[in-house]
Motif scaffolding. Sequence first.
Motif, short mmCIF file in Angstrom:
data_model
loop_
_atom_site.label_atom_id
_atom_site.label_comp_id
_atom_site.label_asym_id
_atom_site.label_seq_id
_atom_site.Cartn_x
_atom_site.Cartn_y
_atom_site.Cartn_z
N GLY A 1 0.82 -1.21 0.00
CA GLY A 1 0.00 0.00 0.00
C GLY A 1 0.85 1.25 0.00
N ALA A 2 1.94 1.21 0.77
CA ALA A 2 2.84 2.37 0.83
C ALA A 2 3.48 2.64 -0.52
N VAL A 3 3.96 1.57 -1.17
CA VAL A 3 4.59 1.71 -2.48
C VAL A 3 3.60 2.27 -3.50
N THR B 1 -1.12 6.82 10.07
CA THR B 1 -0.66 8.19 9.83
C THR B 1 -1.16 8.78 8.52
N PRO B 2 -1.07 8.06 7.38
CA PRO B 2 -1.59 8.67 6.15
C PRO B 2 -3.07 9.03 6.24
N SER B 3 -3.85 8.19 6.92
CA SER B 3 -5.29 8.49 7.06
C SER B 3 -5.50 9.76 7.88
N TRP B 4 -4.75 9.88 8.96
CA TRP B 4 -4.84 11.10 9.77
C TRP B 4 -4.38 12.31 8.96
N VAL B 5 -3.32 12.13 8.15
CA VAL B 5 -2.81 13.25 7.34
C VAL B 5 -3.86 13.70 6.34
N ILE B 6 -4.56 12.73 5.73
CA ILE B 6 -5.62 13.08 4.79
C ILE B 6 -6.69 13.91 5.48
N PRO C 1 -7.04 13.36 -1.72
CA PRO C 1 -6.28 12.71 -2.80
C PRO C 1 -7.23 11.99 -3.76
N SER C 2 -6.69 11.54 -4.88
CA SER C 2 -7.48 10.80 -5.85
C SER C 2 -7.88 9.44 -5.28
N LEU C 3 -8.90 8.82 -5.88
CA LEU C 3 -9.40 7.53 -5.40
C LEU C 3 -8.32 6.44 -5.40
N PRO C 4 -7.49 6.32 -6.45
CA PRO C 4 -6.43 5.30 -6.40
C PRO C 4 -5.48 5.49 -5.22
N ILE C 5 -5.17 6.74 -4.89
CA ILE C 5 -4.31 7.01 -3.73
C ILE C 5 -5.02 6.59 -2.45
N ALA D 1 -6.00 2.87 2.22
CA ALA D 1 -6.88 1.88 2.85
C ALA D 1 -6.15 0.57 3.09
N THR D 2 -5.23 0.23 2.21
CA THR D 2 -4.45 -0.99 2.37
C THR D 2 -3.59 -0.93 3.62
#
Length: 299
Positions: free
Chosen positions: A136-138, A257-262, A273-277, A282-283
């Motif tokens: 997911g990170a990659v 962390t990415p979810s909180w950042v969003i 961010p875009s849906l693919p991001i 989510a992963t």
Amino acid sequence: MINLTEQSKGHILMLAFSFGIAGSFSLGGMVANIIDPFALTASRFFLATILIGIIVYFSTNLKWEYMQGAWRYFVAGGLMSLYFVLMFIALQTTSAVSTSTVFTLTPLLSGFFGWILLRQKMTGRMAFALGIGAVGAVWVIFRADVQAILQFKVGQGEIIFFFGCLAHAFYTPFLRYANRGEPAQVFVLGMVTTGALFLLAFGWNDIRTTDWQALPPIVWITIIYITLIATILTFFAVSFASMRLPSAKVMAYTYLTPSWVILWEFVLGRGLPSLPILLGVATTIIALLLLLRNDEILG
């Protein structure tokens, strides 16, 4: 009344850690091109040294034995000062969401360093979860671009911050490896003090030439936030949790962390961010749930 086990307290503190560190990415991205990374990091470490020093003075019975093996504080301080400087350098050229997603690679790295330093074994489920989180990170790091992944086109900021994440990942198991029974606040004080010395030595020219009086309010808001929340709270959280949870599980909370950042970015008016991001983010949440599965949160 709910009775919390020591492990449960570690989980709760790491939840606070993930939220607190997310704010530093968003706010840091707003000021990364306004103030030099060395000056910004040094200000937070110097202020943290003063505040934690006051806490230790009034709450801890200081013993000379805490000073033995002072090399431990220098290693910890060097690792964390390097991490934060590289984070702010990276934020000069990449987004907060992308940078925070690079940060989610730290559980996998921390699990590796935990095995080297502490011989902490990783179960098959943990390895699977860490692998999912890494995928997911990659996906987010390469901005959901399959062609970029195949050609390994990664941004300069992401590469820079990856080395910072290596330092942070090593720091987590090192806390348990280096602990000699001193209170967490004593170790944190030693770490921020030596970190401040490192920053003074290597960034003195940048610190000296910064026009502190001309800095806009957002810079001072960021400095105060990252000192009180992203420095003191998170250092205490990681120090406490590292003594009670495996290194990989301590750092598993970075997957949030990415979810909180969003959320931070949305509140700050920067959109989503875009849906693919979002699918990649989510992963990382799925990876967190897998890592924490069967853990007893409430005792």
